[in-house]
Design a protein around this motif. Structure first.
Motif, PDB file in Angstrom:
ATOM      1  N   ASN A 259       0.839  -1.202   0.000  1.00  0.00           N
ATOM      2  CA  ASN A 259       0.000   0.000   0.000  1.00  0.00           C
ATOM      3  C   ASN A 259       0.872   1.249   0.000  1.00  0.00           C
TER       4      ASN A 259
ATOM      5  N   ARG B  21      -3.790  -1.932  -5.484  1.00  0.00           N
ATOM      6  CA  ARG B  21      -5.116  -1.594  -4.964  1.00  0.00           C
ATOM      7  C   ARG B  21      -5.785  -2.820  -4.348  1.00  0.00           C
TER       8      ARG B  21
ATOM      9  N   TYR C 168      -7.146   0.939 -12.872  1.00  0.00           N
ATOM     10  CA  TYR C 168      -5.749   0.807 -12.479  1.00  0.00           C
ATOM     11  C   TYR C 168      -4.850   1.786 -13.228  1.00  0.00           C
TER      12      TYR C 168
ATOM     13  N   GLU D 187      -4.803   7.575  -8.576  1.00  0.00           N
ATOM     14  CA  GLU D 187      -4.546   6.859  -9.824  1.00  0.00           C
ATOM     15  C   GLU D 187      -4.305   7.808 -10.992  1.00  0.00           C
TER      16      GLU D 187
END
Length: 363
Positions: free
Chosen positions: A7, A30, A208, A313
């Motif tokens: 993370n 994620r 993503y 992102e």
């Protein structure tokens, strides 16, 4: 199942003499929420979400709840929307202001008392959250404004008080700023919502590594200021993003003090989109930028698809704002590596980051 594996974000900067030759970003991993939530009752997600998203919890819950309600064709009342907007604004003020003393004034002993006061008032504002905006909220908001004024942020304008902790910090940032290469900028906005919402439920890779027709726009306080005021995005960097954060805190505090009226709220704080039977999405403007949740429900009201797209992102995309801000920049000062760190921190990722430099020389 580990929902927080790796993370963090790794940023690697390749230097050729005093020039940033390239920037490589290894994004966070994620949490696989789409798989975890599949087949679960929609309402069960709401109890789990705060444990998965420690930051911007109100924005995350609002986005998910709004998407579920819209997928169910439920009507969201004006009073409910006003309350949710006030919660989002309260959370934005708290996160943006906390970022000032955590990221910028942590070591400033002279401003310790003002920071303690600010933290106390931010806590009071959070505990005063209520569907009806009243005297307790106004009092807490006024206390925040007073604490910010002690740090150099006047309540009636965006010019920092000369010699104040924040003014001195910005002056120090200017001393180590980068000489960036002029580049094109784009900013995420409400106009992009429907395109993004549709792609979330049809393209499994989009959340993503998102893009809009090949472009990767910036989102956050500076992007909001640029889009709202139609300003020229030059110069740009850590200083400009910090100034935008300060301006936004003052503007949002003024809105709350004036009674948190929905008519005077900024456009696009919460938007909902019906995408078909049992399908919907919601967009919420949170402290770090624009957040999206999209859901698809089956006939029994269970989750068959769930996707989310966070501001990080976009801002930490391999072709995004961090890379555009740094690649080709000349390190002009003795502490210019600190400036690289400041640029990355100014985009305020929702997870931690590491920064590594590597020197290269021609053979």
């Amino acid at each position: 199942m580990n929902l927080t594996a790796r993370n963090k974000i790794d940023v690697r900067v390749l230097l050729a003499a005093d020039v940033v030759a390239s920037v490589e970003i290894l994004p966070r991993v994620r949490p696989p929420l789409a798989r975890v939530f599949a087949g679960k009752p929609a309402t069960s997600l709401l109890n789990v979400l705060p444990r998965l998203f420690a930051l911007c919890a109100a924005a995350q819950q609002t986005a998910l709840l709004s998407a579920i309600e819209t997928a169910r064709d439920e009507v969201i009342t004006r009073a409910t929307k006003q309350h949710r907007i006030a919660l989002i604004v309260t959370e934005r003020i708290t996160d943006l202001a906390r970022g000032l003393f955590v990221g910028h004034l942590t070591q400033d002993v002279a401003s310790a008392a003002a920071i303690r006061s600010l933290r106390s008032e931010l806590s009071a504002l959070g505990s005063a959250a209520h569907p009806v905006w009243g005297s307790a909220q106004r009092e807490a908001t006024a206390g925040i404004a007073a604490a910010l004024a002690a740090l150099g942020m006047p309540h009636d304008g965006d010019a920092l008080k000369s010699g104040s902790p924040l003014a001195l910090h910005i002056a120090a940032l200017n001393e180590v700023d980068l000489k960036a290469v002029p580049t094109e900028h784009s900013f995420l906005s409400v106009a992009d919502d429907r395109n993004i919402a549709k792609r979330l439920l049809v393209d499994e890779t989009f959340c993503y590594c998102p893009d809009l027709d090949g472009h990767v726009p910036e989102t956050g306080p500076w992007a909001r200021q640029m889009a709202r005021e139609r300003l020229s995005p030059r110069p740009f960097g850590a200083v400009e993003r910090l100034r935008a954060r300060i301006v936004e805190i003052l503007r949002l505090c003024a809105w709350l003090e004036a009674g948190a009226q929905i008519e005077a709220a900024e456009d696009g704080i919460i938007e909902i989109y019906k995408l078909g039977p049992g399908r919907a999405a919601a967009a919420v403007e949170c402290s770090r930028g624009r957040l999206y949740h999209a859901v698809e429900l089956d006939a029994q009201g269970r989750i068959s698809r769930f996707e989310f797209l966070a501001p990080t992102e976009w801002n930490f995309h391999r072709r995004g704002p961090v890379v555009r801000n740094l690649e080709g920049a000349v390190l002009t000062a003795r502490r210019s590596r600190d400036a690289v760190h400041a640029v990355i921190a100014s985009l305020d990722p929702c997870v931690g980051f590491t920064l590594n430099f590597r020197e290269v020389r021609d053979a």
